[in-house]
Write an enzyme that holds these catalytic residues in place. Structure first.
Site, short mmCIF file in Angstrom:
data_model
loop_
_atom_site.label_atom_id
_atom_site.label_comp_id
_atom_site.label_asym_id
_atom_site.label_seq_id
_atom_site.Cartn_x
_atom_site.Cartn_y
_atom_site.Cartn_z
N GLU A 227 0.86 -1.18 0.00
CA GLU A 227 0.00 0.00 0.00
C GLU A 227 0.90 1.23 0.00
OE1 GLU A 227 -2.99 -0.06 -0.62
OE2 GLU A 227 -3.46 -2.16 -0.28
N CYS A 261 -1.69 9.08 2.69
CA CYS A 261 -1.34 8.60 1.35
C CYS A 261 -2.39 8.95 0.31
CB CYS A 261 -1.10 7.09 1.37
SG CYS A 261 -2.50 6.13 2.01
#
Length: 482
Positions: A227, A261
């Protein structure tokens, strides 16, 4: 003195590597003693984690505030605690259904038989977390791993020592370390951790570090879920009111001081409307944070290192001709590391701000002549983790959806698609590999094992050699007829 310290540090690193290996062996042996935990066992594990997490939520608020310098209590609950609770509840409700063996089509060549698909735990899952959301990026994957029946070893970021203490307490109260263990340590410890022969490895962090993690895992053929992040764009389309668009993406940029993110990394708006975006953003920012210097609603930049990195990005942009505007007129405070969003106009591709993921309160705003041009610009870069469309026009929405790649998309919203438990969350290309949310996450951390079952009747004897006397030749001739 430095040589002696280096030798001492090397001993520490080697000791920790040995500790990792011993712990992995312990958990592998424990897993082999119970390789297929029942649904009730898994649900009980998830509920213990839920109870312990809720019991220590106030400590998490305090510890994250200490580690960041200033971390909004509401953001800790909203970004780190609540998503894990929702994820646990979602998995508990659906786990028995996910675990059911599936009956699949039986091909003509193997009839009569029954073909099934069973989902088996893979074993021990390694989880490496990041500093920006230390609980959600470690406990989130842990929930999925436990739902799939695995055990887990967690490596926390070394940059949150206070939070790591609370996380260890939460895990210790919920689990024996033969099921879940948790560690911290410096960057070298993470490198040693990622090189262990796990049955699956889950990493959250930067694209650059993700490459190292995948390289280390490949030595043991360990499957990985990465991720990562990237430069997540917001496209403000021609039909969208600027004030409305800004009101929909500003919180996603301000949350955790942009250290997410999925945080919007840059804005693309119709050419000529750049200043309107700036004006609307500044107005809304001042309304959200009227007393910015003393507010607890906005988090600080996490560390001195990242604060300096962000100042260098701004200095580079100014030196190369960009216009930088503070959203409330205040300059970043190096003492508290409180930094209002800094909007960047006239950004060019030779600037760091347009080359690297920003991961902080800096927001470039660029104009485009057409939606097609905006899409082309996005496609010239790496595929982002999130892409955000501000438009109520379905034709425009569909065009962007069909002509771009990203981990996920939110339309007239930002970040929120990642909070949906019933869909997979993950990147593509530079922004990651694989998923760990929902049913897809359960499958990712399970082995889908094909099982073919024969009854008492065995047809294989009719197709065995010698072929000139059996049934195989005429059967093949019939099956392959034109």
């Amino acid at each position: 003195g430095r040589d002696i310290m280096s030798a001492q540090e090397q001993v520490v690193v080697e000791d920790q590597a040995c500790e990792f290996a011993l712990q992995l062996k312990k958990q592998q042996q424990a897993y082999l003693a119970n390789p297929m935990p029942s649904a009730d066992e898994r649900i009980a594990r998830l509920k213990r984690l839920r109870k312990s997490l809720l019991a220590h939520q106030d400590e998490l608020i305090e510890s994250l505030n200490k580690d960041f310098g200033r971390r909004s209590p509401e953001e800790t609950l909203l970004l780190d605690v609540l998503p894990n609770i929702n994820n646990i509840d979602y998995c508990v409700k659906r786990l028995k259904k996910w675990m059911k063996t599936e009956t699949r089509h039986t091909d003509l060549l193997v009839r009569p038989a029954k073909v099934e698909l069973m989902y088996q735990p893979v074993g021990v899952v390694g989880i490496i977390g990041a500093w920006n959301g230390p609980i959600i990026v470690t406990f989130g994957p842990l929930v999925t791993a436990l739902a799939a029946g695995n055990s887990a070893m967690i490596k926390m970021s070394e940059f949150n020592p206070e939070t790591n203490k609370v996380a260890k307490k939460i895990i210790a109260e919920a689990f024996d370390d033969s099921l879940v263990s948790i560690f911290d340590g410096e960057a070298e410890a993470s490198a040693r951790f990622s090189a262990l022969p796990f049955n699956h490895l889950m990493f959250t962090g930067s694209t650059a570090v993700g490459r190292h993690v995948m390289r280390a895992a490949s030595a043991n053929l360990v499957p990985v879920t990465l991720e990562l992040g990237g430069k997540c764009p917001v496209i403000v389309c021609p039909d969208m009111d600027i004030d409305d668009a800004v009101s929909r993406f500003i919180y996603g940029k301000c949350a955790n001081s942009g250290q997410i993110c999925l945080s919007p990394d840059y804005i693309l708006c119709p050419e000529g409307k750049e200043q309107a975006v700036v004006d609307a953003y500044c107005k809304r920012f001042k309304e959200m944070f009227p007393a910015f210097s003393s507010t607890t609603d906005h988090s600080s930049v996490h560390s001195e290192r990242h604060f300096q990195r962000l100042q260098e990005i701004l200095s580079d942009a100014k030196a190369k001709g960009a216009t930088v505007i503070s959203a409330n007129g205040q300059e970043p405070d190096p003492k508290t590391r409180m930094m209002p969003t800094h909007l960047v106009l006239n950004a060019t591709e030779d600037m760091i701000v347009m080359q690297e993921e920003i991961f902080g309160p800096i927001l470039p705003i660029k104009g485009y002549k057409s939606v097609e041009e905006a899409v082309s610009y996005i496609n010239q870069g790496g595929r982002p983790l999130g892409l955000y469309i501000m438009s109520f026009d379905k034709t425009t929405q569909d065009y962007i959806l069909n002509h771009t790649h990203s981990g996920g998309v939110s339309i007239n919203e930002v970040v929120s698609h990642a909070l949906c438990d019933d869909v997979p969350f993950g990147g593509v290309g530079d922004s990651g590999i694989g998923h760990y949310h929902g049913h897809e996450g359960f499958k990712a951390m399970s082995k889908a094992k094909t099982v073919l079952k024969r009854g008492k009747f065995y047809p294989g004897k009719f197709t065995a050699p010698p072929y000139d006397k059996g049934f195989l030749r005429p059967i093949l001739k019939w099956l392959l007829r034109q």
